[in-house]
Write a protein that holds these residues in place. Structure first.
Motif, PDB file in Angstrom:
ATOM      1  N   CYS A   1      -7.470  -5.449   2.614  1.00 22.41           N
ATOM      2  CA  CYS A   1      -7.606  -4.383   1.619  1.00 22.41           C
ATOM      3  C   CYS A   1      -6.293  -4.178   0.878  1.00 22.41           C
ATOM      4  O   CYS A   1      -6.263  -4.117  -0.362  1.00 22.41           O
ATOM      5  CB  CYS A   1      -8.060  -3.092   2.302  1.00 22.41           C
ATOM      6  SG  CYS A   1      -8.095  -1.637   1.232  1.00 22.41           S
ATOM      7  N   PHE A   2      -5.196  -4.058   1.623  1.00 16.91           N
ATOM      8  CA  PHE A   2      -3.892  -3.874   0.984  1.00 16.91           C
ATOM      9  C   PHE A   2      -3.541  -5.063   0.095  1.00 16.91           C
ATOM     10  O   PHE A   2      -3.013  -4.895  -1.010  1.00 16.91           O
ATOM     11  CB  PHE A   2      -2.801  -3.670   2.045  1.00 16.91           C
ATOM     12  CG  PHE A   2      -2.569  -2.227   2.392  1.00 16.91           C
ATOM     13  CD1 PHE A   2      -1.646  -1.468   1.689  1.00 16.91           C
ATOM     14  CD2 PHE A   2      -3.268  -1.631   3.417  1.00 16.91           C
ATOM     15  CE1 PHE A   2      -1.423  -0.140   2.005  1.00 16.91           C
ATOM     16  CE2 PHE A   2      -3.061  -0.289   3.753  1.00 16.91           C
ATOM     17  CZ  PHE A   2      -2.135   0.460   3.044  1.00 16.91           C
ATOM     18  N   GLN A   3      -3.824  -6.256   0.565  1.00 19.09           N
ATOM     19  CA  GLN A   3      -3.499  -7.443  -0.230  1.00 19.09           C
ATOM     20  C   GLN A   3      -4.279  -7.463  -1.536  1.00 19.09           C
ATOM     21  O   GLN A   3      -3.731  -7.790  -2.596  1.00 19.09           O
ATOM     22  CB  GLN A   3      -3.777  -8.705   0.595  1.00 19.09           C
ATOM     23  CG  GLN A   3      -2.809  -8.907   1.752  1.00 19.09           C
ATOM     24  CD  GLN A   3      -3.205 -10.079   2.644  1.00 19.09           C
ATOM     25  OE1 GLN A   3      -4.379 -10.285   2.949  1.00 19.09           O
ATOM     26  NE2 GLN A   3      -2.214 -10.854   3.050  1.00 19.09           N
TER      27      GLN A   3
ATOM     28  N   VAL B   1       1.084  -5.858   6.958  1.00 18.04           N
ATOM     29  CA  VAL B   1       0.616  -6.571   5.776  1.00 18.04           C
ATOM     30  C   VAL B   1       1.714  -7.541   5.361  1.00 18.04           C
ATOM     31  O   VAL B   1       2.861  -7.123   5.170  1.00 18.04           O
ATOM     32  CB  VAL B   1       0.321  -5.588   4.624  1.00 18.04           C
ATOM     33  CG1 VAL B   1      -0.145  -6.352   3.385  1.00 18.04           C
ATOM     34  CG2 VAL B   1      -0.720  -4.556   5.047  1.00 18.04           C
TER      35      VAL B   1
ATOM     36  N   LYS C   1       1.331  -2.512  -6.808  1.00 20.36           N
ATOM     37  CA  LYS C   1       1.970  -2.694  -5.510  1.00 20.36           C
ATOM     38  C   LYS C   1       2.120  -1.368  -4.770  1.00 20.36           C
ATOM     39  O   LYS C   1       2.658  -0.394  -5.298  1.00 20.36           O
ATOM     40  CB  LYS C   1       3.342  -3.337  -5.712  1.00 20.36           C
ATOM     41  CG  LYS C   1       4.118  -3.618  -4.436  1.00 20.36           C
ATOM     42  CD  LYS C   1       3.506  -4.738  -3.621  1.00 20.36           C
ATOM     43  CE  LYS C   1       4.384  -5.100  -2.428  1.00 20.36           C
ATOM     44  NZ  LYS C   1       3.759  -6.125  -1.561  1.00 20.36           N
ATOM     45  N   TYR C   2       1.652  -1.336  -3.523  1.00 14.19           N
ATOM     46  CA  TYR C   2       1.849  -0.170  -2.665  1.00 14.19           C
ATOM     47  C   TYR C   2       3.343   0.023  -2.437  1.00 14.19           C
ATOM     48  O   TYR C   2       4.044  -0.910  -2.026  1.00 14.19           O
ATOM     49  CB  TYR C   2       1.128  -0.381  -1.337  1.00 14.19           C
ATOM     50  CG  TYR C   2       1.258   0.760  -0.349  1.00 14.19           C
ATOM     51  CD1 TYR C   2       0.438   1.885  -0.442  1.00 14.19           C
ATOM     52  CD2 TYR C   2       2.190   0.707   0.691  1.00 14.19           C
ATOM     53  CE1 TYR C   2       0.548   2.927   0.465  1.00 14.19           C
ATOM     54  CE2 TYR C   2       2.305   1.750   1.609  1.00 14.19           C
ATOM     55  CZ  TYR C   2       1.487   2.853   1.488  1.00 14.19           C
ATOM     56  OH  TYR C   2       1.601   3.891   2.387  1.00 14.19           O
TER      57      TYR C   2
ATOM     58  N   SER D   1      -4.337   5.853  -1.788  1.00 14.46           N
ATOM     59  CA  SER D   1      -2.883   5.736  -1.857  1.00 14.46           C
ATOM     60  C   SER D   1      -2.442   5.353  -3.264  1.00 14.46           C
ATOM     61  O   SER D   1      -1.306   5.636  -3.667  1.00 14.46           O
ATOM     62  CB  SER D   1      -2.373   4.695  -0.855  1.00 14.46           C
ATOM     63  OG  SER D   1      -2.549   5.149   0.463  1.00 14.46           O
ATOM     64  N   TRP D   2      -3.329   4.704  -4.011  1.00 13.44           N
ATOM     65  CA  TRP D   2      -3.080   4.396  -5.410  1.00 13.44           C
ATOM     66  C   TRP D   2      -3.519   5.570  -6.282  1.00 13.44           C
ATOM     67  O   TRP D   2      -2.736   6.071  -7.078  1.00 13.44           O
ATOM     68  CB  TRP D   2      -3.826   3.125  -5.808  1.00 13.44           C
ATOM     69  CG  TRP D   2      -3.178   1.859  -5.369  1.00 13.44           C
ATOM     70  CD1 TRP D   2      -2.510   0.965  -6.170  1.00 13.44           C
ATOM     71  CD2 TRP D   2      -3.121   1.301  -4.040  1.00 13.44           C
ATOM     72  NE1 TRP D   2      -2.051  -0.099  -5.429  1.00 13.44           N
ATOM     73  CE2 TRP D   2      -2.404   0.082  -4.115  1.00 13.44           C
ATOM     74  CE3 TRP D   2      -3.606   1.721  -2.805  1.00 13.44           C
ATOM     75  CZ2 TRP D   2      -2.166  -0.719  -3.001  1.00 13.44           C
ATOM     76  CZ3 TRP D   2      -3.369   0.926  -1.683  1.00 13.44           C
ATOM     77  CH2 TRP D   2      -2.660  -0.279  -1.783  1.00 13.44           C
TER      78      TRP D   2
ATOM     79  N   ASP E   1      -2.890  -4.646  -3.849  1.00 13.56           N
ATOM     80  CA  ASP E   1      -1.585  -5.024  -4.387  1.00 13.56           C
ATOM     81  C   ASP E   1      -1.728  -6.006  -5.545  1.00 13.56           C
ATOM     82  O   ASP E   1      -1.009  -5.917  -6.550  1.00 13.56           O
ATOM     83  CB  ASP E   1      -0.720  -5.652  -3.290  1.00 13.56           C
ATOM     84  CG  ASP E   1      -0.076  -4.614  -2.385  1.00 13.56           C
ATOM     85  OD1 ASP E   1      -0.129  -3.419  -2.720  1.00 13.56           O
ATOM     86  OD2 ASP E   1       0.470  -5.003  -1.334  1.00 13.56           O
TER      87      ASP E   1
ATOM     88  N   GLY F   1       4.295  -6.515   2.971  1.00  8.22           N
ATOM     89  CA  GLY F   1       3.919  -5.142   2.659  1.00  8.22           C
ATOM     90  C   GLY F   1       4.216  -4.196   3.793  1.00  8.22           C
ATOM     91  O   GLY F   1       5.080  -4.465   4.639  1.00  8.22           O
TER      92      GLY F   1
ATOM     93  N   THR G   1      -7.731   4.373   1.920  1.00 14.49           N
ATOM     94  CA  THR G   1      -6.578   3.524   1.605  1.00 14.49           C
ATOM     95  C   THR G   1      -6.360   3.453   0.107  1.00 14.49           C
ATOM     96  O   THR G   1      -5.236   3.591  -0.391  1.00 14.49           O
ATOM     97  CB  THR G   1      -6.781   2.108   2.163  1.00 14.49           C
ATOM     98  OG1 THR G   1      -6.924   2.164   3.588  1.00 14.49           O
ATOM     99  CG2 THR G   1      -5.614   1.204   1.803  1.00 14.49           C
TER     100      THR G   1
ATOM    101  N   LEU H   1       1.200  -1.138   9.251  1.00 15.80           N
ATOM    102  CA  LEU H   1       0.009  -0.312   9.412  1.00 15.80           C
ATOM    103  C   LEU H   1      -0.041   0.212  10.846  1.00 15.80           C
ATOM    104  O   LEU H   1       0.081  -0.559  11.801  1.00 15.80           O
ATOM    105  CB  LEU H   1      -1.256  -1.113   9.110  1.00 15.80           C
ATOM    106  CG  LEU H   1      -1.334  -1.789   7.732  1.00 15.80           C
ATOM    107  CD1 LEU H   1      -2.687  -2.458   7.547  1.00 15.80           C
ATOM    108  CD2 LEU H   1      -1.067  -0.794   6.606  1.00 15.80           C
TER     109      LEU H   1
END
Length: 617
Positions: A302-304, A272, A312-313, A356-357, A307, A275, A353, A278
């Motif tokens: 997805c991560f973007q 990422v 922020k991850y 993770s949050w 975030d 980031g 995913t 993966l």
């Protein structure tokens, strides 16, 4: 004073001033901490493993502890266990479990036992009770002090039934979750030594240093960062069979540790931008290879998105690992069954995913408040899926449908412990559907933009802590300037339902008089839309008196005019606007369809184009 003119957007109204409280008042309770150092060796011929552990436990509570508890999760996979009995006696058994545990032969069962435990060198007394173990301390652990436990453990990996196990339906050799003696959580409500009956988890924040020893032919994926053992790049060559090697992983600031292993894992990576790295571990199956090859691109996006919109991850890596029995989240990794179409693979990966949050960073007690992580994960996941696969439909529509279906069936308060719902259906409808509805509906109370900012505020205040619903409530109150105790109390602790309707629309002299009614017992503010025959649309907001204010101007994408508050003790609410009914085509409640109103047929009135009024029969 409030002035209204039908057909215009002129409005004079009071708007509450934002609270200036700092975030420090949220999630500031003490929490325990752990440091695990473990070595485990797995014999793939017998599916048994042995390990040694050193656990440093920090008592940050104000209490003196004379005992602690550990979870022994694999013991659930034995005939007669609480998971077995629960799975066979619940009205709607999980098809993945059903009666399978009762049919396990001894060599197929799960097993985990602790032996030779000491506390700071002194032996302790251990009492095993199924999936729970009680440890009487050799010396009391005082507030602000720490102690070190050293112990051995032996286990047997069960045939894969639920989450953890060996040889799952897709042929993955080992899905190792909840595999080690895990100290139970202790918080302001005491110990959470909950027996394992297939539901949720609650862990203690800390650091893990784990060395896994097994046949070199296996490729290993794990929580944490590979410490240069080379396992991540291992191709699983059969030429290495019979040689055992160590794989070492470290994970910081997490509350669990999981891993998986298979000879045929194909391991790829992607990154990422700005980031984490993966990692993708899957078996070589041509039928699904194309979908797995496409997955990295979707997960980067997805991560973007997460975030930017949800916080922020914080960790350096994340792994998507084929295994388990569906999809299940763990720190820095997920186990996902891999025989899926692209949409299913992406959708499940997005949900895990997002955990993770909501589970990873915001590690609430999932047993007591399953909706707080599943609901938020579903809400954010729906936003992500809308970004990845844009469509005109409301991305939250399926959650409302699931909620309404549950309300018409076996409805229980969301405050019920996850293990104690009468049916699996009601648990799922509450944790997932209700949870998503609860968050999305909050936008109708405080405004969509305030909701988005409030979720970021919640993340910043409660990251790496164990938030409760009150912490989310306070974040939203501080963000919006409104009191929300009534919303959290009634929606979480009761089974009341919302049902508002338009009772009458009448022409009285030069005014249009509108009367609304609250038919259900659940309190809510009301959004109202007037559609004119010339196409103009006016939006009004009627706050609930218990909020002691009104959502701010600019909190919604479209402007609205606030009306005086609806006194919560009143079943009806009336107001008048200058003008003629003949100017209006329709009047509708909740135009953005955010309130889980159980009867939307009384939310709209289409007018005939004359001064003829409307009175609901």
């Amino acid at each position: 004073m409030t002035a209204f003119v039908l057909g215009s957007r002129i409005a004079l109204f009071w708007v509450p001033i934002a609270f200036t409280s700092t975030l420090a008042a949220q999630c500031d309770a003490w929490q325990q901490r752990v440091e695990y150092t473990m070595r485990v060796e797995l014999d793939h011929a017998t599916h048994r493993y042995t390990g040694r552990a050193e656990l440093r436990y920090f008592n940050n509570s104000p209490d003196t502890l004379d005992h602690v508890f550990f979870h022994l999760y694999p013991n659930a996979f034995k005939p007669g266990s609480e998971m077995d009995v629960r799975s066979r006696t619940i009205a709607d058994p999980d098809a993945r479990i059903g009666g399978r545990i009762a049919e396990l032969a001894p060599e197929q069962e799960g097993d985990l036992h602790v032996n030779g435990m000491t506390q700071d060198g002194a032996p302790v007394h251990v009492t095993e009770m199924g999936t729970i173990e009680k440890v009487a301390l050799a010396r009391a652990l005082l507030p602000g002090k720490n102690t070190t436990f050293r112990y051995g453990f032996t286990g047997q990996v069960p045939v894969q039934i639920r989450r953890s196990g060996r040889n799952n339906a897709e042929g993955v050799a080992y899905s190792m979750s909840q595999w080690y003696p895990k100290i139970a959580a202790y918080d302001e409500r005491g110990w959470h030594a909950t027996p394992y009956v297939a539901r949720e988890f609650y862990g203690v924040w800390g650091d893990f240093d784990v060395t896994i020893t097994m046949d070199a032919a296996f490729v290993v994926a794990a929580s944490g960062v590979d410490q240069g053992s080379g396992s991540s790049g291992n191709t699983g060559s059969q030429a290495l069979a019979g040689t055992k090697v160590d794989r070492r992983f470290k994970a910081r600031n997490v509350h669990d540790f999981a891993w998986a292993a298979d000879r045929d894992f194909i391991h790829t990576t992607d990154t990422v931008p700005g980031g984490p790295v993966l990692h993708f571990f899957r078996k070589q199956e041509d039928e699904f290879a194309e979908n797995w090859n496409a997955l990295p691109g979707y997960m980067i996006r997805c991560f973007q998105y997460m975030d930017e919109h949800f916080g922020k991850y914080p960790w350096p890596q994340f792994s998507y690992v084929q295994g388990g029995d569906g999809g299940m989240e763990y720190p820095m990794m997920t186990l996902i069954s891999g025989h899926r179409g692209l949409g299913s693979l992406v959708g499940t990966s997005v949900h895990e995913t997002v955990h993770s949050w909501y589970y990873g960073v915001l590690a609430n007690d999932e047993g007591s408040f399953p909706w707080l992580d599943e609901g938020l994960a579903e809400y954010a996941g729906s936003k992500v899926m809308q970004e990845l696969f844009p469509r005109p439909e409301d991305p939250h529509a399926s959650a409302y449908a699931g909620y309404w279906s549950m309300v018409n069936g076996d409805h229980e308060p969301p405050s019920v412990h996850a293990d104690h719902f009468r049916t699996n259906r009601t648990y799922s409808g509450t944790a997932y559907n209700f949870g998503e509805v609860f968050i999305n509906q909050l936008g109708a109370v405080i405004g969509e933009r305030e909701l988005a900012t409030g979720l970021l505020r919640y993340f910043d205040a409660c990251a790496f802590k164990h938030p409760d619903p009150v912490d989310l409530e306070r974040a939203m109150e501080k963000q919006s300037g409104l009191e929300l105790g009534w919303y959290f109390d009634e929606w979480i602790n009761t089974t009341r339902t919302a049902d508002y309707g338009i009772r009458s629309v009448l022409q009285v002299d030069g005014e249009v008089r509108i009367e609304l009614e609250r038919i259900g017992d659940q309190l809510m503010p009301v959004d109202l839309e007037l559609v004119h025959r010339d196409g103009m649309v006016e939006r009004y907001h009627i706050p609930l008196s218990l909020s002691n204010g009104v959502k701010r101007a600019g909190s919604e994408a479209d402007p609205f005019t606030p009306l005086p508050a609806w006194q919560w003790t009143n079943r009806t609410y009336s107001f008048a606007l200058p003008g003629s009914i003949a100017q209006l085509r329709a009047i509708a409640l909740d135009p953005l369809q955010r309130v889980a109103d159980i009867d939307r047929t009384n939310d709209r009135v289409d007018l005939p184009g004359s001064t003829e009024g409307f009175i609901r029969p």
